[in-house]
Design an enzyme around this catalytic site. Sequence first.
Site, PDB file in Angstrom:
ATOM      1  N   HIS A 289      75.945 -41.372  43.050  1.00 52.36           N
ATOM      2  CA  HIS A 289      77.101 -41.649  43.912  1.00 52.36           C
ATOM      3  C   HIS A 289      77.085 -43.138  44.285  1.00 52.36           C
ATOM      4  O   HIS A 289      76.030 -43.703  44.575  1.00 52.36           O
ATOM      5  CB  HIS A 289      77.002 -40.855  45.215  1.00 52.36           C
ATOM      6  CG  HIS A 289      77.278 -39.386  45.078  1.00 52.36           C
ATOM      7  ND1 HIS A 289      77.549 -38.762  43.887  1.00 52.36           N
ATOM      8  CD2 HIS A 289      77.329 -38.420  46.037  1.00 52.36           C
ATOM      9  CE1 HIS A 289      77.757 -37.464  44.117  1.00 52.36           C
ATOM     10  NE2 HIS A 289      77.619 -37.236  45.404  1.00 52.36           N
TER      11      HIS A 289
ATOM     12  N   CYS B 169      75.144 -35.429  50.387  1.00 54.91           N
ATOM     13  CA  CYS B 169      74.595 -36.490  49.520  1.00 54.91           C
ATOM     14  C   CYS B 169      75.139 -37.881  49.870  1.00 54.91           C
ATOM     15  O   CYS B 169      74.397 -38.862  49.895  1.00 54.91           O
ATOM     16  CB  CYS B 169      74.861 -36.154  48.057  1.00 54.91           C
ATOM     17  SG  CYS B 169      76.403 -35.311  47.762  1.00 54.91           S
TER      18      CYS B 169
HETATM   19  N1  LIG Z   1      74.569 -31.572  44.014  1.00 53.26           N
HETATM   20  C1  LIG Z   1      74.402 -32.406  45.038  1.00 53.26           C
HETATM   21  O1  LIG Z   1      74.452 -33.644  44.903  1.00 53.26           O
HETATM   22  C2  LIG Z   1      74.159 -31.857  46.388  1.00 53.26           C
HETATM   23  C3  LIG Z   1      73.784 -32.721  47.387  1.00 53.26           C
HETATM   24  C4  LIG Z   1      73.552 -32.231  48.654  1.00 53.26           C
HETATM   25  C5  LIG Z   1      73.677 -30.887  48.881  1.00 53.26           C
HETATM   26  N2  LIG Z   1      74.048 -30.042  47.879  1.00 53.26           N
HETATM   27  C6  LIG Z   1      74.151 -28.620  48.177  1.00 53.26           C
HETATM   28  O2  LIG Z   1      73.109 -27.917  47.508  1.00 53.26           O
HETATM   29  C7  LIG Z   1      73.551 -26.617  47.168  1.00 53.26           C
HETATM   30  C8  LIG Z   1      73.358 -26.343  45.681  1.00 53.26           C
HETATM   31  O3  LIG Z   1      74.051 -27.318  44.930  1.00 53.26           O
HETATM   32  P1  LIG Z   1      73.887 -27.433  43.342  1.00 53.26           P
HETATM   33  O4  LIG Z   1      74.606 -28.678  43.013  1.00 53.26           O
HETATM   34  O5  LIG Z   1      72.470 -27.281  42.933  1.00 53.26           O
HETATM   35  O6  LIG Z   1      74.715 -26.141  42.853  1.00 53.26           O
HETATM   36  P2  LIG Z   1      74.617 -25.360  41.452  1.00 53.26           P
HETATM   37  O7  LIG Z   1      74.166 -26.264  40.379  1.00 53.26           O
HETATM   38  O8  LIG Z   1      75.926 -24.677  41.301  1.00 53.26           O
HETATM   39  O9  LIG Z   1      73.480 -24.256  41.709  1.00 53.26           O
HETATM   40  C9  LIG Z   1      73.629 -23.192  42.620  1.00 53.26           C
HETATM   41  C10 LIG Z   1      72.329 -22.415  42.722  1.00 53.26           C
HETATM   42  O10 LIG Z   1      72.483 -21.392  43.708  1.00 53.26           O
HETATM   43  C11 LIG Z   1      72.082 -20.142  43.149  1.00 53.26           C
HETATM   44  N3  LIG Z   1      72.809 -19.029  43.745  1.00 53.26           N
HETATM   45  C12 LIG Z   1      74.145 -18.823  43.782  1.00 53.26           C
HETATM   46  N4  LIG Z   1      74.413 -17.642  44.390  1.00 53.26           N
HETATM   47  C13 LIG Z   1      73.227 -17.097  44.722  1.00 53.26           C
HETATM   48  C14 LIG Z   1      72.831 -15.884  45.375  1.00 53.26           C
HETATM   49  N5  LIG Z   1      73.735 -15.004  45.788  1.00 53.26           N
HETATM   50  N6  LIG Z   1      71.515 -15.667  45.559  1.00 53.26           N
HETATM   51  C15 LIG Z   1      70.594 -16.542  45.142  1.00 53.26           C
HETATM   52  N7  LIG Z   1      70.898 -17.710  44.522  1.00 53.26           N
HETATM   53  C16 LIG Z   1      72.195 -17.977  44.320  1.00 53.26           C
HETATM   54  C17 LIG Z   1      72.425 -20.280  41.689  1.00 53.26           C
HETATM   55  O11 LIG Z   1      71.716 -19.306  40.959  1.00 53.26           O
HETATM   56  P3  LIG Z   1      72.316 -18.662  39.608  1.00 53.26           P
HETATM   57  O12 LIG Z   1      72.044 -19.668  38.526  1.00 53.26           O
HETATM   58  O13 LIG Z   1      71.512 -17.408  39.461  1.00 53.26           O
HETATM   59  O14 LIG Z   1      73.778 -18.428  39.835  1.00 53.26           O
HETATM   60  C18 LIG Z   1      71.935 -21.703  41.438  1.00 53.26           C
HETATM   61  O15 LIG Z   1      70.537 -21.705  41.296  1.00 53.26           O
HETATM   62  C19 LIG Z   1      75.001 -26.538  47.648  1.00 53.26           C
HETATM   63  O16 LIG Z   1      74.994 -25.990  48.943  1.00 53.26           O
HETATM   64  C20 LIG Z   1      75.426 -27.974  47.704  1.00 53.26           C
HETATM   65  O17 LIG Z   1      76.475 -28.184  48.627  1.00 53.26           O
HETATM   66  C21 LIG Z   1      74.275 -30.495  46.631  1.00 53.26           C
END
Ligand SMILES: NC(=O)c1ccc[n+]([C@@H]2O[C@H](COP(=O)([O-])OP(=O)(O)OC[C@H]3O[C@@H](n4cnc5c(N)ncnc54)[C@H](OP(=O)(O)O)[C@@H]3O)[C@@H](O)[C@H]2O)c1
Length: 344
Positions: A242, A130
Amino acid sequence: MGYKVAVVGATGNVGREMLEVLAERQFPADEMVALASRRSQGVEVSYGDVTLKCKALENYDFVDVDICLMSAGSAVSKEWSPKIAAAGAVVIDNSSCWRYDADVPLIVPEVNAEAVSGFRKKGIIANPNCSTAQLVVALKPLHERAKIKRVVVATYQSVSGAGKDAMDELDRQTKAIYSLQEIETKTFPKRIAFNVIPHIDVFMDDGSTKEEWKMVAETKKILDPKIKLIATCVRVPVFIGHSEAVSIEFENPISAEEARDILHAAPGCMVIDRREPGGYVTPHEAAGEDATYISRIREDPTVDNGLAMWVVSDNLRKGAALNAVQIAECLVNRKLIQAKRKAA
Ligand SMILES: NC(=O)c1ccc[n+]([C@@H]2O[C@H](COP(=O)([O-])OP(=O)(O)OC[C@H]3O[C@@H](n4cnc5c(N)ncnc54)[C@H](OP(=O)(O)O)[C@@H]3O)[C@@H](O)[C@H]2O)c1
């Protein structure tokens, strides 16, 4: 007939935002599938006016999916992205798992859209971190004009960048402080409420953190390997958005006035830079918006050809979901993919 699109991680911060952005931008999908872990089977998520029920990734057959937006972390992506790509869907992944793979393009459409065609090697396209996404959107037009030599950046990153549990932690700790309860730290290594933490992701051997290393490696891959960059990445008690204090050293002269004009006309950038109280953008105003906002543009008299500026964006949108959807739009607009069901 449109595309069949799957969103993996649909219950997460980024996944929910992806569904919202896909609906908002009327992405040409005729079927949308929401996937998450087994824990979330049946959980309802919104896709515009439509409510989707989440299915479990582990039981899903991707055979007729055209595009899969992955946002479930590196471990899930490492296991699943190659399988999904082998089933013939193009994977656009939000985790850091594939970003540094030479056979996987790392794309910010305003900066290097032409590199998207490289997806054919592995069937995977990576979305940057991000903090990198908003930075390179602001750097690219200035680099074209005056050639950037070196960048020094300090980030002020919101808790949503660490996922939904991190947002809950800030919320819980803030309430605990006001009600004189004990403060529990789980997601972050120190208390985040009314505090700042100069540590994101793991420590590297040279004393930098992985988040800082990512900004260096990704800026080089997306924009120019010759650019030198040092980052200090800091978590702040902001829910969404951010911010970055950026100092840039150029090879050629460039005035603050010129930089303002260039950024004003640049794709994805919005300059709000009045030299008066409130004449700049803060993360609170950037939340829910698509632009990368640039304020406080000024000359840096401590180096030759130096500029300093303040860059703010919604990390869940340009930093993640919006950028991923823009990549999918690139594939469609450049006619790089065809809907499987149409082709059949
Ligand atoms: N947040 C940001 O600003 C940002 C920016 C760039 C990249 N990212 C990347 O994007 C990704 C997700 O971030 P987030 O902030 O959305 O995280 P989050 O809010 O913690 O959400 C994680 C998601 O992944 C799912 N998940 C976890 N384990 C799983 C599995 N074994 N099989 C299928 N689904 C699974 C979760 O489902 P459940 O609800 O069922 O657990 C949930 O839908 C990460 O890799 C992060 O580094 C985030």
